[in-house]
Design a protein around this motif. Structure first.
Motif, PDB file in Angstrom:
ATOM      1  N   ARG A   1      -3.490   3.299  -3.900  1.00 36.96           N
ATOM      2  CA  ARG A   1      -2.814   2.764  -2.722  1.00 36.96           C
ATOM      3  C   ARG A   1      -2.453   3.933  -1.804  1.00 36.96           C
ATOM      4  NH1 ARG A   1      -1.494  -2.514  -3.876  1.00 36.96           N
ATOM      5  NH2 ARG A   1      -0.016  -2.598  -2.124  1.00 36.96           N
ATOM      6  N   LYS A   2      -3.459   4.427  -1.105  1.00 35.51           N
ATOM      7  CA  LYS A   2      -3.319   5.662  -0.348  1.00 35.51           C
ATOM      8  C   LYS A   2      -2.206   5.574   0.697  1.00 35.51           C
ATOM      9  CE  LYS A   2      -5.874   9.069   2.345  1.00 35.51           C
ATOM     10  NZ  LYS A   2      -4.831   9.160   3.378  1.00 35.51           N
ATOM     11  N   ALA A   3      -2.125   4.463   1.419  1.00 37.95           N
ATOM     12  CA  ALA A   3      -1.102   4.349   2.461  1.00 37.95           C
ATOM     13  C   ALA A   3       0.299   4.432   1.868  1.00 37.95           C
ATOM     14  CB  ALA A   3      -1.284   3.040   3.226  1.00 37.95           C
ATOM     15  N   VAL A   4       0.473   3.825   0.698  1.00 43.21           N
ATOM     16  CA  VAL A   4       1.775   3.870   0.026  1.00 43.21           C
ATOM     17  C   VAL A   4       2.079   5.294  -0.431  1.00 43.21           C
ATOM     18  CG1 VAL A   4       3.123   3.015  -1.916  1.00 43.21           C
ATOM     19  CG2 VAL A   4       1.567   1.474  -0.692  1.00 43.21           C
ATOM     20  N   LEU A   5       1.099   5.930  -1.052  1.00 40.78           N
ATOM     21  CA  LEU A   5       1.303   7.288  -1.555  1.00 40.78           C
ATOM     22  C   LEU A   5       1.576   8.261  -0.408  1.00 40.78           C
ATOM     23  CD1 LEU A   5       1.409   9.236  -3.893  1.00 40.78           C
ATOM     24  CD2 LEU A   5      -1.081   9.455  -3.783  1.00 40.78           C
ATOM     25  N   ASP A   6       0.906   8.063   0.723  1.00 38.11           N
ATOM     26  CA  ASP A   6       1.153   8.954   1.860  1.00 38.11           C
ATOM     27  C   ASP A   6       2.604   8.876   2.315  1.00 38.11           C
ATOM     28  OD1 ASP A   6      -1.399   9.902   1.870  1.00 38.11           O
ATOM     29  OD2 ASP A   6      -2.116   8.626   3.499  1.00 38.11           O
ATOM     30  N   ARG A   7       3.198   7.696   2.271  1.00 38.91           N
ATOM     31  CA  ARG A   7       4.604   7.555   2.631  1.00 38.91           C
ATOM     32  C   ARG A   7       5.500   8.336   1.664  1.00 38.91           C
ATOM     33  NH1 ARG A   7       6.493   2.689   5.043  1.00 38.91           N
ATOM     34  NH2 ARG A   7       8.555   3.362   4.298  1.00 38.91           N
ATOM     35  N   LEU A   8       5.067   8.425   0.426  1.00 36.63           N
ATOM     36  CA  LEU A   8       5.909   8.997  -0.628  1.00 36.63           C
ATOM     37  C   LEU A   8       5.580  10.452  -0.946  1.00 36.63           C
ATOM     38  CD1 LEU A   8       5.903   5.938  -3.054  1.00 36.63           C
ATOM     39  CD2 LEU A   8       7.831   6.726  -1.677  1.00 36.63           C
ATOM     40  N   ARG A   9       4.639  11.048  -0.220  1.00 39.86           N
ATOM     41  CA  ARG A   9       4.224  12.411  -0.559  1.00 39.86           C
ATOM     42  C   ARG A   9       5.365  13.431  -0.484  1.00 39.86           C
ATOM     43  NH1 ARG A   9      -0.869  13.011  -1.908  1.00 39.86           N
ATOM     44  NH2 ARG A   9      -2.404  11.474  -1.211  1.00 39.86           N
TER      45      ARG A   9
ATOM     46  N   SER B   1      15.038   2.148  -1.416  1.00 35.02           N
ATOM     47  CA  SER B   1      13.790   1.426  -1.197  1.00 35.02           C
ATOM     48  C   SER B   1      12.720   2.353  -0.630  1.00 35.02           C
ATOM     49  CB  SER B   1      14.039   0.251  -0.251  1.00 35.02           C
ATOM     50  OG  SER B   1      12.839  -0.462  -0.003  1.00 35.02           O
ATOM     51  N   GLY B   2      13.099   3.161   0.351  1.00 35.90           N
ATOM     52  CA  GLY B   2      12.142   4.078   0.954  1.00 35.90           C
ATOM     53  C   GLY B   2      11.662   5.149   0.010  1.00 35.90           C
ATOM     54  N   ALA B   3      12.464   5.470  -1.019  1.00 39.36           N
ATOM     55  CA  ALA B   3      12.080   6.486  -2.002  1.00 39.36           C
ATOM     56  C   ALA B   3      11.181   5.930  -3.099  1.00 39.36           C
ATOM     57  CB  ALA B   3      13.319   7.114  -2.625  1.00 39.36           C
ATOM     58  N   GLY B   4      10.846   4.639  -3.007  1.00 37.96           N
ATOM     59  CA  GLY B   4       9.877   4.083  -3.944  1.00 37.96           C
ATOM     60  C   GLY B   4      10.431   3.232  -5.046  1.00 37.96           C
ATOM     61  N   VAL B   5      11.746   2.954  -5.063  1.00 38.93           N
ATOM     62  CA  VAL B   5      12.290   2.055  -6.078  1.00 38.93           C
ATOM     63  C   VAL B   5      11.726   0.655  -5.836  1.00 38.93           C
ATOM     64  CG1 VAL B   5      14.389   1.013  -7.015  1.00 38.93           C
ATOM     65  CG2 VAL B   5      14.382   3.432  -6.338  1.00 38.93           C
ATOM     66  N   GLY B   6      11.159   0.055  -6.871  1.00 39.47           N
ATOM     67  CA  GLY B   6      10.398  -1.176  -6.702  1.00 39.47           C
ATOM     68  C   GLY B   6      11.186  -2.368  -6.217  1.00 39.47           C
TER      69      GLY B   6
END
Length: 401
Positions: free
Chosen positions: A97-105, A150-155
């Motif tokens: 999920r590249k778009a998701v991972l890019d947000r979290l890089r 939420s922005g830090a990736g907590v589901g």
């Protein structure tokens, strides 16, 4: 394994044959002596090659047999190496999920600085997607805090609060002005969804029961509840063994903590009983504060509230990632205008039914001075552990502090 020298740590040459990884004393390490060929070989550790290809490249560069393996192993032992394909199946799913991972890089890069084993940073980031956090309170602190998690990736980040959004609830990064008049809970959920790098997984009706909360954050808008957390409100979490963290603003003071680990660290009941032991008038004052006519608008400085939300989110994420932040058993406080954070220990009270005192975690000090001293010792101990980790590798590996 596809080794990559952690790109989050800036690299620089201290002299002709000594490399420093990282800038800050908390995380910087030096490697030396490094000859020209080894220095060139470090550039190949970029995650695009496996060990077989790296060994071939090392031979072509005239490095002795086994040198590539020894270098990679030394870097890994020092926490300077990552695995571009590590982290397990959940990490592989996230990479797709590249778009998701890019947000979290940026978060991934930060985790790479903190983790030791190659692949751990990606594993932790992917694990956040399966966690469930509830934030109780959607004011200037709670709404911003929920958005940050939420922005830090907590589901899953759930928010609970009553009433409607008022103009004084609005905060950058939290509830926007266009949601004034909406129900606070629904408005906060919209903020959380907007902040999320990915849509939360759908819950199938009638499917497997959901697990409990990984963490509950209590961020009340009521300043009395911030200053004197009611023990009864936390009873369900103590009974269920749910970790919970307090955060909020009272008058011109921001508070983060304690992080309560049920049965292990001091809780709101311990805090209340300890205060009553020190000040016989404490119960009388609290009763008056709670029974007084509620204020229409409570003091909650915007910048201070945002600071509290950020620090509380950082403590929450540290806990969710498997560490124990300094708010475990302590309240961090910061007051305007000085803005100097200090810790007040929350000791387990022997008469509190939470049972934390029964763990026998050592002698308990009394008084704020002792609390400050103890927290200072904890910080020193943490720094010593960082130094010990950095200095662990033998031979040419040296810690730079």
């Amino acid at each position: 394994m596809h080794p990559v020298v952690k790109p989050a740590l800036r690299r620089g040459w201290r002299d002709l044959n000594t490399v420093q990884f990282g800038m800050t004393p908390a995380h910087a390490l030096t490697l030396g002596p490094v000859d020209t060929a080894t220095g060139s070989f470090l550039e190949l550790l970029n995650g695009t090659r496996g060990m077989r290809l790296l060994r071939e490249e090392a031979r072509r560069m005239g490095l002795p047999d086994g040198h590539a393996d020894r270098l990679v192993q030394g870097l890994a032992r020092s926490g300077l190496l990552d695995d571009a394909r590590g982290g397990g199946a959940s990490a592989d799913t996230l990479r797709e999920r590249k778009a998701v991972l890019d947000r979290l890089r940026p978060d991934l890069a930060s985790l790479s600085v903190l983790t030791q084993e190659p692949g751990d940073a990606m594993r932790l980031l992917a694990a956040r997607r399966s966690l469930r956090v509830q934030v109780r309170g959607a004011g200037r602190v709670g709404a911003v805090l929920a958005a940050l998690l939420s922005g830090a990736g907590v589901g899953e980040v759930d928010v609970l609060d009553g009433g409607q959004v008022e103009p004084w609830d609005i905060a950058p990064g939290g509830l926007p002005a266009d949601l004034v008049g909406e129900r606070r809970t629904e408005a906060a959920h919209r903020v959380v969804r907007r902040a999320a790098p990915d849509r939360p997984p759908r819950r199938t009706p009638g499917g497997e029961p959901e697990p409990g909360w990984s963490l509950v954050v209590l961020a009340p808008r009521d300043d009395v509840a911030v200053h004197a957390p009611p023990p009864a409100a936390a009873e369900p979490y103590l009974t269920s063994g749910t970790p919970h963290l307090y955060a909020g603003v009272v008058e011109a003071t921001g508070i983060v903590g304690p992080l309560v680990l049920p049965g292990e660290t001091g809780c709101a009941g311990c805090l209340d009983r300890t205060r009553a032991d020190r000040d016989a008038t404490w119960p009388r004052l609290v009763a008056q504060w709670r029974s007084a006519r509620p204020r229409h608008v409570r003091p909650c400085d915007l910048a201070l509230a945002t600071t509290v939300a950020g620090l509380a989110a950082a403590h929450a994420l540290a806990f969710l990632d498997g560490r124990q932040p300094s708010s475990a058993g302590a309240r961090w406080e910061c007051s305007l205008p000085g803005l100097q954070w200090h810790a007040r220990a929350v000791w387990p009270h022997p008469e509190c039914p939470c049972g934390a005192a029964e763990k026998g975690s050592g002698e308990q000090a009394s008084g704020d001075g002792a609390a400050h001293e103890t927290m200072g010792e904890q910080r020193s101990s943490t720094e010593e552990r960082h130094r010990a980790r950095a200095a662990r590798p033998a031979g040419t590996w040296r810690a730079h502090v």
